[in-house]
Scaffold this motif. Structure first.
Motif, PDB file in Angstrom:
ATOM      1  N   LEU A   1     -71.174  20.184   5.029  1.00 17.65           N
ATOM      2  CA  LEU A   1     -70.881  21.082   6.144  1.00 17.65           C
ATOM      3  C   LEU A   1     -69.942  20.437   7.162  1.00 17.65           C
ATOM      4  O   LEU A   1     -69.009  21.062   7.651  1.00 17.65           O
ATOM      5  CB  LEU A   1     -72.178  21.498   6.823  1.00 17.65           C
ATOM      6  CG  LEU A   1     -72.841  22.729   6.223  1.00 17.65           C
ATOM      7  CD1 LEU A   1     -74.278  22.823   6.639  1.00 17.65           C
ATOM      8  CD2 LEU A   1     -72.093  23.992   6.630  1.00 17.65           C
ATOM      9  N   LYS A   2     -70.219  19.175   7.469  1.00 15.15           N
ATOM     10  CA  LYS A   2     -69.371  18.489   8.440  1.00 15.15           C
ATOM     11  C   LYS A   2     -67.985  18.226   7.866  1.00 15.15           C
ATOM     12  O   LYS A   2     -66.986  18.283   8.552  1.00 15.15           O
ATOM     13  CB  LYS A   2     -70.022  17.165   8.849  1.00 15.15           C
ATOM     14  CG  LYS A   2     -71.153  17.328   9.829  1.00 15.15           C
ATOM     15  CD  LYS A   2     -70.644  17.341  11.250  1.00 15.15           C
ATOM     16  CE  LYS A   2     -71.814  17.368  12.224  1.00 15.15           C
ATOM     17  NZ  LYS A   2     -71.383  17.635  13.589  1.00 15.15           N
TER      18      LYS A   2
ATOM     19  N   GLN B   1     -76.127  17.675   2.155  1.00 16.52           N
ATOM     20  CA  GLN B   1     -75.690  18.992   2.630  1.00 16.52           C
ATOM     21  C   GLN B   1     -74.964  18.869   3.975  1.00 16.52           C
ATOM     22  O   GLN B   1     -73.983  19.564   4.211  1.00 16.52           O
ATOM     23  CB  GLN B   1     -76.899  19.937   2.737  1.00 16.52           C
ATOM     24  CG  GLN B   1     -76.573  21.351   3.194  1.00 16.52           C
ATOM     25  CD  GLN B   1     -75.770  22.125   2.164  1.00 16.52           C
ATOM     26  OE1 GLN B   1     -74.735  21.663   1.680  1.00 16.52           O
ATOM     27  NE2 GLN B   1     -76.215  23.307   1.830  1.00 16.52           N
ATOM     28  N   GLU B   2     -75.434  17.977   4.825  1.00 16.81           N
ATOM     29  CA  GLU B   2     -74.770  17.828   6.113  1.00 16.81           C
ATOM     30  C   GLU B   2     -73.342  17.326   5.906  1.00 16.81           C
ATOM     31  O   GLU B   2     -72.414  17.745   6.581  1.00 16.81           O
ATOM     32  CB  GLU B   2     -75.552  16.846   6.994  1.00 16.81           C
ATOM     33  CG  GLU B   2     -75.331  17.121   8.478  1.00 16.81           C
ATOM     34  CD  GLU B   2     -75.058  15.886   9.280  1.00 16.81           C
ATOM     35  OE1 GLU B   2     -74.814  14.824   8.673  1.00 16.81           O
ATOM     36  OE2 GLU B   2     -75.084  15.982  10.510  1.00 16.81           O
TER      37      GLU B   2
ATOM     38  N   LEU C   1     -79.559  23.589   6.206  1.00 18.87           N
ATOM     39  CA  LEU C   1     -79.986  22.389   6.920  1.00 18.87           C
ATOM     40  C   LEU C   1     -81.316  22.617   7.619  1.00 18.87           C
ATOM     41  O   LEU C   1     -82.175  21.745   7.638  1.00 18.87           O
ATOM     42  CB  LEU C   1     -78.916  22.023   7.956  1.00 18.87           C
ATOM     43  CG  LEU C   1     -77.592  21.530   7.394  1.00 18.87           C
ATOM     44  CD1 LEU C   1     -76.641  21.208   8.518  1.00 18.87           C
ATOM     45  CD2 LEU C   1     -77.797  20.307   6.528  1.00 18.87           C
TER      46      LEU C   1
ATOM     47  N   LYS D   1     -66.552  20.028   5.779  1.00 17.24           N
ATOM     48  CA  LYS D   1     -65.931  21.320   5.466  1.00 17.24           C
ATOM     49  C   LYS D   1     -65.579  21.437   3.989  1.00 17.24           C
ATOM     50  O   LYS D   1     -64.514  21.885   3.613  1.00 17.24           O
ATOM     51  CB  LYS D   1     -64.701  21.530   6.348  1.00 17.24           C
ATOM     52  CG  LYS D   1     -65.123  21.537   7.799  1.00 17.24           C
ATOM     53  CD  LYS D   1     -64.008  21.590   8.786  1.00 17.24           C
ATOM     54  CE  LYS D   1     -64.624  21.577  10.184  1.00 17.24           C
ATOM     55  NZ  LYS D   1     -63.660  21.533  11.249  1.00 17.24           N
TER      56      LYS D   1
ATOM     57  N   PHE E   1     -66.464  23.479   1.624  1.00 16.99           N
ATOM     58  CA  PHE E   1     -67.072  24.745   1.248  1.00 16.99           C
ATOM     59  C   PHE E   1     -66.850  24.993  -0.230  1.00 16.99           C
ATOM     60  O   PHE E   1     -65.806  24.667  -0.761  1.00 16.99           O
ATOM     61  CB  PHE E   1     -66.456  25.899   2.037  1.00 16.99           C
ATOM     62  CG  PHE E   1     -66.247  25.576   3.472  1.00 16.99           C
ATOM     63  CD1 PHE E   1     -67.322  25.251   4.266  1.00 16.99           C
ATOM     64  CD2 PHE E   1     -64.985  25.574   4.015  1.00 16.99           C
ATOM     65  CE1 PHE E   1     -67.140  24.943   5.589  1.00 16.99           C
ATOM     66  CE2 PHE E   1     -64.793  25.270   5.330  1.00 16.99           C
ATOM     67  CZ  PHE E   1     -65.864  24.940   6.127  1.00 16.99           C
TER      68      PHE E   1
ATOM     69  N   TYR F   1     -72.697  22.174  -1.867  1.00 15.33           N
ATOM     70  CA  TYR F   1     -72.738  23.161  -0.788  1.00 15.33           C
ATOM     71  C   TYR F   1     -73.387  24.450  -1.267  1.00 15.33           C
ATOM     72  O   TYR F   1     -74.202  25.041  -0.595  1.00 15.33           O
ATOM     73  CB  TYR F   1     -71.313  23.447  -0.310  1.00 15.33           C
ATOM     74  CG  TYR F   1     -71.234  24.540   0.734  1.00 15.33           C
ATOM     75  CD1 TYR F   1     -71.485  24.272   2.071  1.00 15.33           C
ATOM     76  CD2 TYR F   1     -70.913  25.847   0.379  1.00 15.33           C
ATOM     77  CE1 TYR F   1     -71.426  25.264   3.015  1.00 15.33           C
ATOM     78  CE2 TYR F   1     -70.855  26.852   1.319  1.00 15.33           C
ATOM     79  CZ  TYR F   1     -71.107  26.548   2.639  1.00 15.33           C
ATOM     80  OH  TYR F   1     -71.056  27.550   3.567  1.00 15.33           O
ATOM     81  N   ARG F   2     -73.026  24.850  -2.478  1.00 17.21           N
ATOM     82  CA  ARG F   2     -73.544  26.124  -2.978  1.00 17.21           C
ATOM     83  C   ARG F   2     -75.003  26.011  -3.392  1.00 17.21           C
ATOM     84  O   ARG F   2     -75.757  26.964  -3.280  1.00 17.21           O
ATOM     85  CB  ARG F   2     -72.711  26.589  -4.172  1.00 17.21           C
ATOM     86  CG  ARG F   2     -71.702  27.663  -3.760  1.00 17.21           C
ATOM     87  CD  ARG F   2     -70.954  28.193  -4.948  1.00 17.21           C
ATOM     88  NE  ARG F   2     -69.874  27.302  -5.300  1.00 17.21           N
ATOM     89  CZ  ARG F   2     -69.471  27.093  -6.545  1.00 17.21           C
ATOM     90  NH1 ARG F   2     -70.046  27.692  -7.540  1.00 17.21           N
ATOM     91  NH2 ARG F   2     -68.470  26.289  -6.789  1.00 17.21           N
TER      92      ARG F   2
END
Lengths: 439, 278
Positions: free
Chosen positions: B157-158, B153-154, B173, B160, B162, B167-168
């Motif tokens: 996010l890092k 997940q990180e 975190l 980007k 999306f 991600y979904r």
């Protein structure tokens, strides 16, 4: 019974026309009352939102009702010409489907926005308070609410973020889980920052601190959001207590560098920091994103979230359309079963009439009877008639195939000679009037 | 009989796996609730099978790798269900359920413990040592699974990414990091107590607290990794990626300890020595 829907929306009419129309119908309550005076419309509801003005009605005479409604919309000559092209008219199936689509926010400008359902509910509340709606619209509107709820529940139409501030909130939720109790630090008190703050306040954030170059504007915004205004010099100190930072200043150089944030993170004991840089040129050094537990997004990143949100919504809207189509057909089936009721009533009336007449005859022949005996005879005749009619009525009420129902109705009416009766009704009634009326 | 029960558990865990994976893909709330129930139902025959084996053997069923794997699996499922009840991170089931199913498979393939065992094993102390250590293992395994999700997940996010698949579906975190923390604060003390219990028993039975055999050395390394992680978490505020990475490292050492020490090195901790008469 016919359903008729007449209206304009953002797809057919430009905003200028919708504005004018809205100003001619300033008060929906009054408009509803005016429409109620038309005898062609047996049930009606009017709803007007910023993107649409629509009237949905039930009528026995579709043609006349249509001209009435057209005239209603074109009351003012100024817009009559322009309306000609913008006005859409949906009948029966299309009208039902249109209403369902509107309620489920499939017909909205921002597909999936939740407000429209509330507006329709409000319009419906008004229509019922004026007795403008009836059994058909009541059922239709309630159905549209449940369809809208199902669409929301079973498709992800409202899930994805489609605005920049909402995108920021949804990103924050992926970092923090919940934004409740988080501290917000605003750099710059611009319009975008304000909008984002509005969204964040809905998430029950704890403390709001606004750092602005001109303190005055910062103070004003802080007052609105019950926050605190500080000067930009205090930025590094404020960074220690903030969880979410939104930057939107007009500064030409970076306000925060990687090293500054790195030092702050050590002092923050690595509590995660969520940075949003919506300023152009950027306020925050992009290198900050390389630090652990720091998440930096700029305006392009948020736009990307928005674009994907749209894509997601459109995919989900396709699912919702299928759901709406199925529900529309179900409603029309119900509407068609309504057609059998006049026949059932005719059947019952005919039976009552025969019972009454036969009872009269018999009572005359039997001579004087006690009240109990007379009642027993009445009950007997009525229950025989009822038992006989039971099966034909069940046959009528059974769920018919829409195409077959007309044939079945016709059969029953001929079988029981209901239509011929109608012509003779008058005669019989006149004869009856002179004797004792049936009870 | 125990095998029949184990097959029942195995079916339940595979069923749970299907439901949790289905939940992970389709994101239907009902699937994960059903998954938890099915896993819970599977735990019943699993418990019965363990009791039955203990009864038949006359000692705590941890004399072979297969038996021990079963106990560890039991601890894992129990810990997972407890976590799922108190602290629901729903996607965790998508990793924990298949792991539980695979561990039963392993236990069924490996030869079961038959015949006499070393009298060293007939002690309540030893059972306490094993149970505590394995419960600690189970909690730390969950920390490991959470750590994997955190890193994934990180990265989303890092980087980007999306709207990407993970991600979904993965939780926030903060939740994943909290999972790491809770599993560590529960698992580490259990693990430590397990080591202490073992060392006390060693003093009682062998006359020395610590023998520096391979399993003990590896355990010490794993213990140190977790100790560092917990210490840094509490003092400096290590969290997130580093905490996840250390939890993963610690778990890998634990796996080597659990499997490797028994398969590759011979010591008084290895399973073959248990069934050998001294």
């Amino acid at each position: 019974m016919n359903l008729l829907l007449v209206g304009v929306n953002h797809k057919t009419a430009p905003v200028a026309l919708r504005e004018k129309l809205a100003s001619f119908i300033p008060d929906p309550e009054e408009a509803c009352r005016a429409l109620k005076t038309y005898p062609e419309l047996s049930e009606l509801i009017l709803y007007s939102t910023c993107n649409r003005v629509e009237v949905l009605c039930v009528t026995a005479v579709a043609e006349e009702a249509e001209t009435r409604l057209k005239a209603f919309f074109a009351r003012d000559e100024e817009i009559a010409g322009a309306l000609e092209e913008s006005l859409y008219i949906h009948r029966d199936l299309d009208a039902v489907q249109h209403l369902f689509r509107v309620a489920a926010s499939l017909d909205s400008m921002v597909v999936g926005e939740p407000q429209v359902l509330g507006q329709i509910k409000e319009a419906y509340r008004q229509a019922t308070s004026q007795n403008a709606s009836g059994p058909i619209l009541n059922r239709l509107l309630h159905k549209s609410f449940s369809v809208a709820k199902r669409v929301r529940r079973e498709t992800g139409i409202g899930d994805a973020a489609v605005s920049v501030s909402y995108a920021a909130v949804s990103l924050g939720k992926k970092i923090f889980g919940s934004l409740a109790g988080k501290n917000v630090l605003l750099l710059g008190a611009g319009e975008m920052a304000e909008l984002a703050l509005e969204h964040l306040r809905g998430q029950r954030v704890a403390q709001v601190v606004i750092a602005n170059r001109t303190l005055e504007r910062g103070v004003r915004l802080a007052e609105r959001f019950r926050g605190e205004a500080v000067s930009l010099e205090e930025l590094e100190a404020q960074l220690l207590s903030a969880d979410i930072l939104i930057s939107s200043t007009g500064s030409p150089e970076y306000l925060l560098t990687r090293d500054q944030v790195k030092a702050a993170m050590r002092r923050r004991k690595q509590r995660p920091l969520f940075l949003i840089d919506i300023a152009v040129p950027r306020d925050l050094d992009p290198g900050i994103n390389d630090l652990d537990n720091v998440y930096l997004y700029n305006i392009d990143d948020l736009q990307e979230v928005v674009a994907q949100g749209w894509e997601h919504r459109h995919q989900e809207a396709a699912k919702a359309e299928r759901l709406v189509a199925a529900e529309t057909l179900k409603f029309l089936e119900w509407l068609e079963t309504l057609e059998v009721f006049p026949t059932i009533i005719d059947l019952k009336e005919k039976a009552d009439r025969i019972c009454g007449a036969e009872l009269d005859k018999t009572l005359k022949q039997l001579g004087p009877l006690t009240e109990e005996q007379r009642q027993a005879l009445e009950v007997l005749t009525h229950s025989i008639a009822q038992k006989l009619l039971h099966d034909p009525i069940i046959f009528l009420k059974r769920n018919h195939h829409p195409k077959k129902i007309q044939k079945d109705l016709d059969l029953v009416r001929r079988l029981f000679n209901l239509d011929l009766d109608r012509q003779e009704d008058a005669k019989i009634l006149v004869e009856k009037k002179s004797s004792k009326p049936p009870e | 009989m125990a095998d029949v029960l184990l097959y029942l558990s195995l079916m339940a865990y595979f069923g749970g796996t299907a439901l949790w994976l289905g939940f992970f893909l389709a994101q239907r709330e009902g699937l994960c609730r059903a998954g938890a129930w099915v896993m819970g139902l599977g735990l019943i025959p699993h418990t019965l099978a363990l009791c039955l084996r203990a009864w038949n053997y006359g000692h705590f069923p941890a004399a072979t790798l297969g038996d021990t794997l079963l106990v560890l699996d039991w601890a894992l499922v129990a810990a997972f269900l407890f976590l799922n009840w108190r602290f629901p991170i729903k996607v965790l089931g998508a990793l924990a359920a298949p792991l539980a199913a695979l561990m039963i498979c392993g236990a069924l393939i490996l030869p079961p413990g038959r015949g006499p065992v070393s009298p060293l094993l007939n002690s309540l102390w030893l059972a306490v040592h094993i149970i505590l250590a394995l419960l600690g293992y189970a909690a730390l395994t969950l920390a490991f699974l959470g750590g994997i999700f955190y890193l994934v997940q990180e990265r989303q996010l890092k980087g980007k990414k999306f709207g990407s698949f993970f991600y979904r579906r993965l939780p926030s975190l903060e939740q994943l990091d909290a999972l790491n923390y809770w599993c560590l604060t529960i698992g580490f003390p259990l693990f430590t107590l397990g080591i202490i219990a073992g060392s006390l028993y060693a003093q009682h039975a062998l006359g020395r607290f610590w023998s520096w055999d391979p399993k003990e050395v590896l355990t010490l390394i794993a213990w140190l990794i977790y100790a560092v992680l917990l210490h840094e978490r509490l003092t400096v505020g290590w969290r997130g990626r580093r905490a996840a990475l250390l939890a993963i490292c610690g778990f890998l050492v634990l796996v080597i300890t659990f499997l490797g020490a028994n398969l590759w090195f011979s010591s008084y901790h290895s399973f073959e020595s248990f069934t050998r008469q001294p």
